[in-house]
Design a protein around this motif. Structure first.
Motif, short mmCIF file in Angstrom:
data_model
loop_
_atom_site.label_atom_id
_atom_site.label_comp_id
_atom_site.label_asym_id
_atom_site.label_seq_id
_atom_site.Cartn_x
_atom_site.Cartn_y
_atom_site.Cartn_z
N UNK A 199 -3.43 12.53 16.30
CA UNK A 199 -3.42 12.50 17.75
C UNK A 199 -2.02 12.12 18.22
N UNK A 200 -1.47 12.93 19.10
CA UNK A 200 -0.16 12.60 19.66
C UNK A 200 -0.29 11.36 20.54
N UNK A 201 0.52 10.34 20.26
CA UNK A 201 0.48 9.10 21.02
C UNK A 201 1.55 9.09 22.10
N UNK A 202 2.74 9.54 21.77
CA UNK A 202 3.83 9.56 22.75
C UNK A 202 4.68 10.79 22.53
N UNK A 203 4.84 11.58 23.58
CA UNK A 203 5.72 12.75 23.52
C UNK A 203 6.50 12.91 24.81
N UNK A 204 6.63 11.82 25.56
CA UNK A 204 7.37 11.81 26.83
C UNK A 204 6.79 12.81 27.84
N UNK A 205 5.48 13.07 27.75
CA UNK A 205 4.82 13.94 28.72
C UNK A 205 4.93 15.41 28.44
N UNK A 206 5.38 15.80 27.24
CA UNK A 206 5.59 17.22 26.94
C UNK A 206 4.28 18.00 26.99
N UNK A 207 3.24 17.52 26.32
CA UNK A 207 1.97 18.24 26.29
C UNK A 207 1.34 18.34 27.68
N UNK A 208 1.46 17.27 28.45
CA UNK A 208 0.90 17.30 29.80
C UNK A 208 1.65 18.32 30.67
N UNK A 209 2.96 18.38 30.51
CA UNK A 209 3.74 19.37 31.27
C UNK A 209 3.41 20.79 30.82
N UNK A 210 3.14 20.98 29.53
CA UNK A 210 2.76 22.29 29.04
C UNK A 210 1.42 22.73 29.64
N UNK A 211 0.49 21.76 29.78
CA UNK A 211 -0.79 22.09 30.41
C UNK A 211 -0.58 22.48 31.88
N UNK A 212 0.23 21.72 32.59
CA UNK A 212 0.51 22.04 33.99
C UNK A 212 1.22 23.39 34.12
N UNK A 213 2.10 23.68 33.17
CA UNK A 213 2.79 24.97 33.19
C UNK A 213 1.80 26.11 32.97
N UNK A 214 0.81 25.90 32.09
CA UNK A 214 -0.21 26.92 31.85
C UNK A 214 -1.05 27.16 33.09
#
Length: 520
Positions: A367-382
């Motif tokens: 489980x990704x714990x910290x990625x500086x919001x990259x995955x969340x931004x990828x979801x918003x981009x999708x």
């Protein structure tokens, strides 16, 4: 050609059960058509007719369907033959078909992620014990310092698609297949429609050249009369020079028309993938084409299922929807199972029957714990990409209805324009004949005669252009309705029937390939 699932027997049941598990993200549905989506307020009636080539009255009918080879409705064998050659030889269609095969293979590759990955490894190791080192190794080395070991192992890894991210990725790839299918149909429609329009324009230019040459003959005849009158002292030289200038001005309009004709002839060959010097196609004339009298008019609900550009936009919207699920799954824990099994022996023959057999099974969760919001931004981009695709789909649908409405209106108005142009040409011809007679007896001056000639010349050109417009308007309607690909046996997609599904891209099911029309 459909890519619908081809399951047989019970071999696919476990996979079907897996595919029905949890999948995050939205399930795609085709957007509903607005109740206001219409072409015209009232059903169009029959167009007016004119007593000339291409002037027949045309009727619209929602009960008629557009044939797959719609260009055959113009009843020209030479045209039918060349379109068939062009479709088979077109680099544009060949490129689109290759892109479709690429999309299929990419989808199959994505579908393989639902299966375990098995890696085999075999090795042979030759080694020598050290001599003189003392201890047990020296005893062994003194007996035989050289030895060989053989090993054979299998490594298995499997990522559990708990959240459906893999299946959403497959879904996106399947949507891309559908997109490229309709890109094939769009390329086919663009090629055939451009060919028909080029043929019609060539025929129109040839008609305009003949009309111009006819006017030149009239003006040359009048010039001869003026020169004879000048020699007899009946007119002054200025009138002769004025007529000569008018004649040369008319002659000057011929080279541009002839150049346009050359361009069109080369364009027809280029569209078919042929070189300008190749003698492939005959010269076309408007008399070679017959105007279709019974025109299909699809219902609004059918248009969105027929237009390749609308279906391509729909496939892009579907792909964007699936990518939202992929982005959501990437934010959740991932589960993986890995295993190893192997055997080792100092004798190759015993490697498969005995030895130091060993195995290992590992399970892991990440489980990704910290990625500086990259995955969340990828979801918003999708999500933003989905919204952009939805807007593009709506724009494409609105454009499709606008194209159809414009084509219907053009058919009606240009039919009236042809009738008026025919009346104007006939009136101008009678007026010119009467004016010539009056001039010959001295009742009118040269300026009036020249004006009558110019009026007839323009009326003649307008008539030819109006004839061609009836044919190009008909082509425009066929394009607006989607080109009839659903009635062509070798069409890539299907309009009705089973849609593409995720399992369409899962090996080993349905490895049916699109057979290319082009034979390079």
């Amino acid at each position: 050609m459909s890519l619908a699932p081809a399951l047989r027997g019970r071999s696919g049941l476990p996979l079907l059960f897996l595919l029905s598990a949890c999948m995050v993200g939205p399930d795609f549905k085709r957007p509903e058509l607005s109740p206001e989506a219409r072409y015209v307020r009232n059903d169009p009636g029959a167009t007016v007719s004119a007593d000339i080539q291409g002037g027949a009255s045309q009727n619209f009918s929602t009960q008629r369907d557009l044939p797959g080879e719609w260009w055959e409705l113009f009843e020209s064998e030479a045209l039918n033959t060349y379109v068939s050659l062009a479709v088979a030889n077109s680099p544009t269609i060949a490129q689109a078909e290759a892109n479709l095969r690429q999309a299929q293979e990419n989808a199959y590759a994505a579908g393989a992620a639902l299966y375990p990955t098995v890696t085999g490894n075999a090795s042979r190791n030759r080694q020598k014990f050290p001599i003189g080192g003392g201890g047990a190794s020296e005893i062994v080395a003194n007996l035989n310092p050289f030895f060989t070991t053989y090993s054979l192992s299998l490594a298995i890894s499997y990522t559990l698609d708990v959240w459906g991210g893999t299946r959403r990725n497959i879904e996106a790839q399947v949507a891309n297949i559908q997109y490229t299918q309709f890109q094939v149909e769009a390329a086919h429609l663009m090629l055939t429609s451009n060919l028909l329009n080029a043929v019609i324009l060539e025929a129109s230019l040839r008609g305009q050249i003949r009309a111009t040459e006819e006017i030149i003959k009239v003006q040359q005849k009048q010039l001869s009369i003026l020169r004879a009158q000048f020699r007899l002292g009946g007119v002054d030289e200025s009138q002769v020079l004025q007529q000569l200038a008018t004649l040369e001005q008319t002659k000057a309009t011929l080279p541009p028309l002839q150049q346009q004709l050359v361009v069109q002839k080369n364009q027809i060959k280029t569209l078919g993938g042929f070189y300008p010097t190749q003698n492939i196609v005959k010269e076309f004339d408007l008399a070679d084409l017959k105007l279709p009298r019974k025109l299909p008019l699809s219902l609004p609900s059918e248009l969105v299922a027929q237009r390749p550009d609308v279906r391509s936009a729909e496939a892009q919207l579907w792909e964007a929807s699936a990518n939202i699920g992929v982005a959501l799954a990437n934010q959740l824990p991932s589960f993986q199972i890995t295993g190893n099994v192997g055997n080792e022996s100092d004798v190759f023959n015993r490697l498969f029957f005995s030895g130091t057999g060993a195995w290992q099974i590992n399970t892991s969760i990440a489980q990704t714990i910290f990625d500086a919001g990259a995955l969340n931004s990828q979801r918003k981009a999708a999500v933003a990409a989905f919204e952009a695709s939805a807007a593009n789909y709506r724009e494409t649908v609105v454009t499709a209805f606008g194209d159809t409405a414009n084509a219907i209106s053009a058919l009606e108005n240009d039919a009236r324009a042809l009738k008026a142009s025919l009346a104007a040409e006939r009136s101008a011809k009678k007026s010119l004949r009467l004016t010539q007679q009056q001039y010959n007896v001295g009742a009118i001056d040269l300026t009036t005669l020249l004006l009558a000639v110019q009026t007839y010349q323009q009326a003649k050109i307008n008539l030819v252009q109006a004839q061609a417009a009836r044919f190009t308007d008909t082509v425009a309607l066929f394009i607006a309705l989607g080109g009839g690909w659903w009635n062509r046996p070798n069409a890539a997609p299907i309009r009705d029937g089973r849609p593409l599904t995720i399992i369409s891209a899962v090996p080993p099911f349905n490895r049916k390939q699109i057979q290319p029309v082009n034979q390079p």
